[in-house]
Design a protein around this motif. Sequence first.
Motif, PDB file in Angstrom:
ATOM      1  N   LEU A  99      31.341  37.525  49.424  1.00  0.00           N
ATOM      2  CA  LEU A  99      31.393  36.779  48.165  1.00  0.00           C
ATOM      3  C   LEU A  99      29.969  36.571  47.634  1.00  0.00           C
ATOM      4  N   ALA A 100      29.056  36.237  48.544  1.00  0.00           N
ATOM      5  CA  ALA A 100      27.663  36.002  48.135  1.00  0.00           C
ATOM      6  C   ALA A 100      27.078  37.275  47.509  1.00  0.00           C
ATOM      7  N   ASP A 101      27.373  38.450  48.091  1.00  0.00           N
ATOM      8  CA  ASP A 101      26.881  39.726  47.523  1.00  0.00           C
ATOM      9  C   ASP A 101      27.402  39.901  46.100  1.00  0.00           C
ATOM     10  N   SER A 102      28.692  39.618  45.902  1.00  0.00           N
ATOM     11  CA  SER A 102      29.295  39.850  44.585  1.00  0.00           C
ATOM     12  C   SER A 102      28.761  38.852  43.555  1.00  0.00           C
ATOM     13  N   ILE A 103      28.541  37.619  43.998  1.00  0.00           N
ATOM     14  CA  ILE A 103      27.981  36.616  43.069  1.00  0.00           C
ATOM     15  C   ILE A 103      26.591  37.064  42.630  1.00  0.00           C
ATOM     16  N   ALA A 104      25.785  37.532  43.589  1.00  0.00           N
ATOM     17  CA  ALA A 104      24.410  37.956  43.266  1.00  0.00           C
ATOM     18  C   ALA A 104      24.432  39.170  42.332  1.00  0.00           C
ATOM     19  N   LEU A 105      25.319  40.128  42.610  1.00  0.00           N
ATOM     20  CA  LEU A 105      25.420  41.333  41.775  1.00  0.00           C
ATOM     21  C   LEU A 105      25.845  40.948  40.358  1.00  0.00           C
ATOM     22  N   GLY A 106      26.844  40.060  40.264  1.00  0.00           N
ATOM     23  CA  GLY A 106      27.326  39.608  38.955  1.00  0.00           C
ATOM     24  C   GLY A 106      26.248  38.861  38.208  1.00  0.00           C
ATOM     25  N   SER A 107      25.576  37.973  38.900  1.00  0.00           N
ATOM     26  CA  SER A 107      24.570  37.137  38.252  1.00  0.00           C
ATOM     27  C   SER A 107      23.424  37.998  37.692  1.00  0.00           C
ATOM     28  N   ALA A 108      23.021  39.042  38.437  1.00  0.00           N
ATOM     29  CA  ALA A 108      21.960  39.934  37.949  1.00  0.00           C
ATOM     30  C   ALA A 108      22.408  40.675  36.689  1.00  0.00           C
ATOM     31  N   ALA A 109      23.715  40.811  36.481  1.00  0.00           N
ATOM     32  CA  ALA A 109      24.228  41.502  35.286  1.00  0.00           C
ATOM     33  C   ALA A 109      24.618  40.496  34.196  1.00  0.00           C
ATOM     34  N   GLY A 110      24.311  39.206  34.399  1.00  0.00           N
ATOM     35  CA  GLY A 110      24.628  38.199  33.375  1.00  0.00           C
ATOM     36  C   GLY A 110      26.065  37.714  33.438  1.00  0.00           C
ATOM     37  N   LEU A 111      26.645  37.701  34.638  1.00  0.00           N
ATOM     38  CA  LEU A 111      28.043  37.272  34.795  1.00  0.00           C
ATOM     39  C   LEU A 111      28.112  36.092  35.773  1.00  0.00           C
ATOM     40  N   ARG A 112      29.050  35.185  35.494  1.00  0.00           N
ATOM     41  CA  ARG A 112      29.191  34.002  36.363  1.00  0.00           C
ATOM     42  C   ARG A 112      30.584  33.995  36.996  1.00  0.00           C
ATOM     43  N   LEU A 113      30.628  33.765  38.311  1.00  0.00           N
ATOM     44  CA  LEU A 113      31.940  33.707  38.982  1.00  0.00           C
ATOM     45  C   LEU A 113      32.635  32.408  38.597  1.00  0.00           C
ATOM     46  N   GLU A 114      33.897  32.539  38.120  1.00  0.00           N
ATOM     47  CA  GLU A 114      34.676  31.368  37.721  1.00  0.00           C
ATOM     48  C   GLU A 114      35.670  30.957  38.793  1.00  0.00           C
ATOM     49  N   LYS A 115      36.350  31.959  39.384  1.00  0.00           N
ATOM     50  CA  LYS A 115      37.449  31.614  40.277  1.00  0.00           C
ATOM     51  C   LYS A 115      37.729  32.767  41.249  1.00  0.00           C
ATOM     52  N   VAL A 116      38.182  32.418  42.457  1.00  0.00           N
ATOM     53  CA  VAL A 116      38.568  33.437  43.440  1.00  0.00           C
ATOM     54  C   VAL A 116      40.073  33.324  43.668  1.00  0.00           C
ATOM     55  N   TYR A 117      40.801  34.432  43.537  1.00  0.00           N
ATOM     56  CA  TYR A 117      42.227  34.478  43.873  1.00  0.00           C
ATOM     57  C   TYR A 117      42.344  35.212  45.200  1.00  0.00           C
ATOM     58  N   ASP A 118      42.596  34.480  46.282  1.00  0.00           N
ATOM     59  CA  ASP A 118      42.697  35.074  47.616  1.00  0.00           C
ATOM     60  C   ASP A 118      44.127  35.566  47.819  1.00  0.00           C
ATOM     61  N   LEU A 119      44.294  36.878  47.947  1.00  0.00           N
ATOM     62  CA  LEU A 119      45.645  37.461  48.057  1.00  0.00           C
ATOM     63  C   LEU A 119      45.977  37.854  49.499  1.00  0.00           C
ATOM     64  N   ALA A 120      45.321  37.205  50.445  1.00  0.00           N
ATOM     65  CA  ALA A 120      45.563  37.373  51.886  1.00  0.00           C
ATOM     66  C   ALA A 120      44.891  38.619  52.453  1.00  0.00           C
ATOM     67  N   GLU A 121      44.816  39.706  51.696  1.00  0.00           N
ATOM     68  CA  GLU A 121      44.049  40.860  52.188  1.00  0.00           C
ATOM     69  C   GLU A 121      42.925  41.161  51.195  1.00  0.00           C
ATOM     70  N   SER A 122      43.280  41.434  49.957  1.00  0.00           N
ATOM     71  CA  SER A 122      42.238  41.623  48.949  1.00  0.00           C
ATOM     72  C   SER A 122      42.064  40.316  48.170  1.00  0.00           C
TER      73      SER A 122
END
Length: 451
Positions: A420-443
């Motif tokens: 999750l931390a990797d994806s937040i950092a990748l998103g943030s560098a592209a000007g995107l902010r994480l709003e919500k996580v939908y945990d579907l048990a596997e993905s």
Amino acid sequence: MSGEAQLEALLEIINTSARQAIAEYKNRGNSVPTLDATEFHPLDFQEDTVALKKAVRLLEGACQQLCATLAPPQHTVINFAQSYDWACTGVAIRARIADILDGHPKGIHVSELAEMVHFEKGKLSRIMRVLASKGCFTEVDTDVFANNRLSLILKSSSNPGCLVRIHAQDVSQGAAVLYETLTEPEYATSYDPDKAPLIYALKKKGLKGSFFDWMKEDDERRESYHRAMIGLGDIMGSLSVLHHYPWDTVSTVCDVGASIGTFSLPLAKKYPHLKITDQDLPEVLVQAKDVWAKDAPEALQGQRVEFIPLNFFEESPVHGKDVYYVSANLYSLLRNIIHDWPDAEAAIILRNVRKALAPHSRLLIHDYVLANVNRKSVAEYMGADVAPEPMLPNFGAGNSRMYQQDLNMWFIHNAKERTLADSIALGSAAGLRLEKVYDLAESAVLEFRLA
Ligand SMILES: C[S@@+](CC[C@H](N)C(=O)[O-])C[C@H]1O[C@@H](n2cnc3c(N)ncnc32)[C@H](O)[C@@H]1O
């Protein structure tokens, strides 16, 4: 917790989670599956498998942890190194054993089977015995084998079977040269897609370029890969998101790297109010149009889907700033896309997608989300499920497919699954902010908006 208390707790988790899984099967099909069942259970290809997957994640994780604790260590570690299930599965699928056994519920003797596939019967019998010992095919009488619920996955009509074949036949070639790619200077520190282990192996056979160049070369290989993408969705239980995301509040979806509509086609069927744009490489959209014409002609006739070619490194997807898309409040989707690319390429894709987003738009990234294996890191899970003690916090073997998939992405693309931390950092560098996580048990689905 004392050693003995840990074992008791694991036994309790196994008991409770197995009972939860049994209840799920009974709820959907009024019966439980058996190893020698000759048909799929009604639950096997349901869209929403979150409850079953949550139970099985605990069950598989706790069982493996219990076995790894109680078995002699040398026994457990040799099991890691000498699992040839992939090679046996690869033979069964390439020789179409499950297709041949179809319609023979009493099974076929291995001598007859061997004659039909032109193998030496003693060798085929040993392969069948390995698979039957793991519950795939049933030995109904001595050396007589029949299909069962697991071996049906190996039929040529099966989409998950296409993915099994890619792993057994292709990805394994990358795995076999992993050490060489870690030691040869040209490959050792490179994260270029064309320096992936599979590409190292294929270059020796004349390939130029990366995995998707290899796909472009051959229509049959590409068709099978895109069927495998439907299969990957079945394996990950990804269509659960149709039931766990508020699609009623969405009106327009752009599926970026849509394949043949692996997700957007079931989405269009379930939510006919949605206007969908599928974007992928031009040769993929040719195949996509055929699939939609066959499986969802009503969406084509109603002009609810359009196909627009895209190279996501060179241009942005359909634009959120266009009048139509702004008013329609465009949602962009990247399912199993970012994991195909190393960080540098993933950043370009995200920057291009970001340009297409309007202030109310959302970007949904649907992938696996990895986690570290120690309890100190649990704070970084940020709301994603944590396994109960004494289990490993990331469910251990209960989540093994995502850690194997991380390696697959490395072998094929020199890429990776991310935390999750990797994806937040990748998103943030592209000007995107994480709003919500939908945990579907596997993905999981990560919902981003403009920062
Ligand atoms: C792993 S598949 C995922 C497909 C689909 N989103 C799914 O979840 O089933 C990756 C997709 O990215 C597409 N792709 C690869 N390179 C691309 C590029 N440069 N521009 C657009 N699409 C690309 C492939 O054709 C393929 O459909």
